[in-house]
Write a protein that holds these residues in place. Structure first.
Motif, PDB file in Angstrom:
ATOM      1  N   HIS A  93     -16.309  28.572  25.767  1.00  0.00           N
ATOM      2  CA  HIS A  93     -16.170  27.668  26.895  1.00  0.00           C
ATOM      3  C   HIS A  93     -17.496  27.526  27.639  1.00  0.00           C
ATOM      4  CE1 HIS A  93     -13.731  26.537  30.716  1.00  0.00           C
ATOM      5  NE2 HIS A  93     -13.870  25.497  29.917  1.00  0.00           N
ATOM      6  N   PHE A  94     -17.910  26.280  27.916  1.00  0.00           N
ATOM      7  CA  PHE A  94     -19.210  26.030  28.547  1.00  0.00           C
ATOM      8  C   PHE A  94     -19.069  24.843  29.509  1.00  0.00           C
ATOM      9  CE2 PHE A  94     -23.497  26.647  29.209  1.00  0.00           C
ATOM     10  CZ  PHE A  94     -24.369  25.699  28.699  1.00  0.00           C
ATOM     11  N   PRO A  95     -18.442  25.041  30.645  1.00  0.00           N
ATOM     12  CA  PRO A  95     -18.211  23.930  31.572  1.00  0.00           C
ATOM     13  C   PRO A  95     -19.458  23.553  32.359  1.00  0.00           C
ATOM     14  CG  PRO A  95     -17.320  25.964  32.471  1.00  0.00           C
ATOM     15  CD  PRO A  95     -17.793  26.290  31.082  1.00  0.00           C
ATOM     16  N   LEU A  96     -19.530  22.281  32.703  1.00  0.00           N
ATOM     17  CA  LEU A  96     -20.628  21.744  33.513  1.00  0.00           C
ATOM     18  C   LEU A  96     -20.047  21.218  34.822  1.00  0.00           C
ATOM     19  CD1 LEU A  96     -23.566  19.534  32.398  1.00  0.00           C
ATOM     20  CD2 LEU A  96     -22.065  18.696  34.206  1.00  0.00           C
ATOM     21  N   THR A  97     -20.690  21.574  35.935  1.00  0.00           N
ATOM     22  CA  THR A  97     -20.160  21.217  37.253  1.00  0.00           C
ATOM     23  C   THR A  97     -21.189  20.456  38.078  1.00  0.00           C
ATOM     24  OG1 THR A  97     -18.695  23.143  37.294  1.00  0.00           O
ATOM     25  CG2 THR A  97     -19.224  22.135  39.420  1.00  0.00           C
ATOM     26  N   LEU A  98     -20.711  19.412  38.715  1.00  0.00           N
ATOM     27  CA  LEU A  98     -21.495  18.699  39.735  1.00  0.00           C
ATOM     28  C   LEU A  98     -20.812  18.943  41.070  1.00  0.00           C
ATOM     29  CD1 LEU A  98     -22.230  15.312  37.946  1.00  0.00           C
ATOM     30  CD2 LEU A  98     -23.945  16.797  38.976  1.00  0.00           C
ATOM     31  N   GLU A  99     -21.486  19.588  41.994  1.00  0.00           N
ATOM     32  CA  GLU A  99     -20.868  19.950  43.275  1.00  0.00           C
ATOM     33  C   GLU A  99     -20.629  18.730  44.151  1.00  0.00           C
ATOM     34  OE1 GLU A  99     -19.675  22.779  44.403  1.00  0.00           O
ATOM     35  OE2 GLU A  99     -20.224  23.956  42.629  1.00  0.00           O
ATOM     36  N   SER A 100     -21.553  17.768  44.090  1.00  0.00           N
ATOM     37  CA  SER A 100     -21.420  16.573  44.917  1.00  0.00           C
ATOM     38  C   SER A 100     -21.964  15.388  44.115  1.00  0.00           C
ATOM     39  CB  SER A 100     -22.195  16.746  46.231  1.00  0.00           C
ATOM     40  OG  SER A 100     -22.067  15.593  47.023  1.00  0.00           O
ATOM     41  N   ALA A 101     -21.068  14.674  43.480  1.00  0.00           N
ATOM     42  CA  ALA A 101     -21.490  13.605  42.579  1.00  0.00           C
ATOM     43  C   ALA A 101     -22.118  12.440  43.330  1.00  0.00           C
ATOM     44  CB  ALA A 101     -20.297  13.118  41.768  1.00  0.00           C
ATOM     45  N   ARG A 102     -23.127  11.834  42.685  1.00  0.00           N
ATOM     46  CA  ARG A 102     -23.788  10.642  43.232  1.00  0.00           C
ATOM     47  C   ARG A 102     -23.831   9.573  42.141  1.00  0.00           C
ATOM     48  NH1 ARG A 102     -27.934  14.186  45.037  1.00  0.00           N
ATOM     49  NH2 ARG A 102     -29.404  13.147  43.665  1.00  0.00           N
ATOM     50  N   PRO A 103     -24.023   8.322  42.533  1.00  0.00           N
ATOM     51  CA  PRO A 103     -24.110   7.249  41.519  1.00  0.00           C
ATOM     52  C   PRO A 103     -25.192   7.495  40.473  1.00  0.00           C
ATOM     53  CG  PRO A 103     -23.746   6.300  43.673  1.00  0.00           C
ATOM     54  CD  PRO A 103     -23.948   7.784  43.898  1.00  0.00           C
ATOM     55  N   SER A 104     -26.256   8.195  40.844  1.00  0.00           N
ATOM     56  CA  SER A 104     -27.324   8.487  39.871  1.00  0.00           C
ATOM     57  C   SER A 104     -26.861   9.438  38.773  1.00  0.00           C
ATOM     58  CB  SER A 104     -28.545   9.077  40.585  1.00  0.00           C
ATOM     59  OG  SER A 104     -28.210  10.301  41.223  1.00  0.00           O
TER      60      SER A 104
END
Lengths: 117, 116
Positions: A73-84
């Motif tokens: 398992h290798f999850p990727l997280t974005l804490e605060s997504a932006r349009p970029s």
């Protein structure tokens, strides 16, 4: 087809939301990777892992983070997504158990298409 | 650092004809691996063919073959008897047997269109 799975396949979220892209592989591979790819463009490595509790940043700087608590398992997280952050994210894996290809061929998941509005 | 260049952003071929996609790379290493990956629209990246640099014989997989010229650092992909299902983005990739993570270095891709 390789046994590597990504969820969700497609996601549209609002700015500021937290998102985790899941990636799992059932091949027992020790190495795992995250690539970012804009439509029709080349791939850029953003994270990789040698094994459990190992994570490194890739060639392309990314605001995302990853974790490797379990081999599969290798999850990727974005804490605060932006349009970029709108892009396709490809998970991949490779490992010494892949006896068919001594060069440790890298196998890819189907990708997660993320759109941040 | 290694670099991989695909000089043809787009290629077009008639169904049943043969097409060759170009790839050049730059490296100071003598041992490495080269790959061609196929990526259909919105679908999984699939390995097409691979070549070990220490092997002089060109790799072949059914209708797909490569022309590996080590001295020239060239690694072209030939698709024979092109089929509609061959339409996709094709990425050439380099992999060193050493270095952190053994990650792939990709070229910019070539979009292949197959005309019926």
């Amino acid at each position: 087809e390789a046994d590597i799975y990504q969820t969700p396949r497609y996601l549209v979220i609002g700015t500021g939301k937290k998102i985790t892209l899941e990636c799992s592989q059932t091949m027992g591979h020790d190495k795992m990777y995250w690539y970012q790819q804009d439509p029709g463009m080349e791939l850029h490595l953003i994270h990789y892992s040698y094994g459990v509790n190992s994570t490194e940043k890739g060639d392309l700087s990314s605001e995302s983070t990853v974790s490797r608590i379990r081999t599969e398992h290798f999850p990727l997280t974005l804490e605060s997504a932006r349009p970029s952050h709108t892009s396709q994210y490809l998970c991949a894996s490779s490992g010494g158990q892949d006896l068919a290809f001594s060069g440790n061929t890298i196998y890819f998941g189907e990708g997660s298409w993320l759109t941040v509005v | 650092a290694q670099t991989v260049t695909q000089s043809q952003p787009e290629m077009s071929v008639q169904e049943a004809e043969t097409v060759t996609l170009s790839c050049t790379y730059d490296t100071s290493e003598s041992d490495y691996y080269l790959f061609w990956y196929k990526q259909p629209p919105s679908r999984q990246m699939i390995l097409v063919i691979r070549q070990e640099a220490y092997k002089q014989q060109n790799a072949t997989e059914n209708r797909f073959s490569v022309n590996f010229q080590k001295a020239a650092k060239s690694f072209s992909l030939k698709i024979s008897d092109s089929q509609l299902g061959d339409a996709a983005m094709y990425f050439c990739a380099y992999r060193s047997p050493w270095g952190a993570g053994n990650m792939l270095t990709f070229g910019g891709g070539t979009r292949l269109m197959v005309k019926p």
